[in-house]
Design a protein around this motif. Structure first.
Motif: not given
Length: 169
Positions: A85-108
């Motif tokens: 739903l992100t493209s038709g909802h968030n992006v269409k509204a003007g949001e920039s959206v990014r995704w981070l796999p949890r395993r890449q967030a371990s050191s944050l």
């Protein structure tokens, strides 16, 4: 001091930025989600026109609206729903959206709750129970907390993949 205290009021009064940090693999399983899982696809722009109007108006006046999602992979059915739903909802509204796999967030170092950060000065934490039901919001204007959330969001944003390039596992 923040003049507005409601989510919509904070959003409408933002001058520079509105950043949303999400770290759950599921939220309340509402009627829209049930409909989607039943195979009934719908146009999010029609279903949530209020959101598109709110974000579009903010972006039009120069507010940078971003959403960063930390997700487990393989993704949960709920995250699949959000992704589709992100493209038709968030992006269409003007949001920039990014995704981070949890395993890449371990050191944050990350806050323990989802939040909205407005103009890097006001943090609206979203509190949920174990089933993903929202149990409340907490507005914090402490500069140290705002700085922590701004730093965490920036770190996630830097590592995350833009929605247009992310391919969920």
């Amino acid at each position: 001091m923040v003049a507005e205290t409601t989510f919509e009021g904070l959003f409408r009064s933002a001058r520079r930025s509105a950043y949303h940090f999400e770290a759950r693999d599921a939220y309340a399983l509402d009627e829209d989600y049930a409909e989607w899982t039943a195979g009934n696809r719908f146009d999010p722009a029609e279903r949530w026109s209020w959101w598109i109007d709110l974000v579009s108006a903010s972006v039009s006046r120069g507010v940078d609206v971003r959403r960063a999602r930390i997700v487990s992979e393989p993704i949960s059915p709920y995250v699949r729903y959000e992704y589709e739903l992100t493209s038709g909802h968030n992006v269409k509204a003007g949001e920039s959206v990014r995704w981070l796999p949890r395993r890449q967030a371990s050191s944050l170092a990350l806050p323990g709750n989802d939040f909205w950060l407005f103009d890097e000065t006001s943090v609206l934490f979203n509190h949920f129970d174990g089933n993903g039901e929202m149990t409340g919001e907490e507005l914090v204007t402490d500069p140290d907390v705002a700085e922590l959330c701004a730093s965490a969001f920036a770190a996630v944003w830097e590592r995350a993949t833009p929605h247009e390039e992310y391919r969920p596992v």
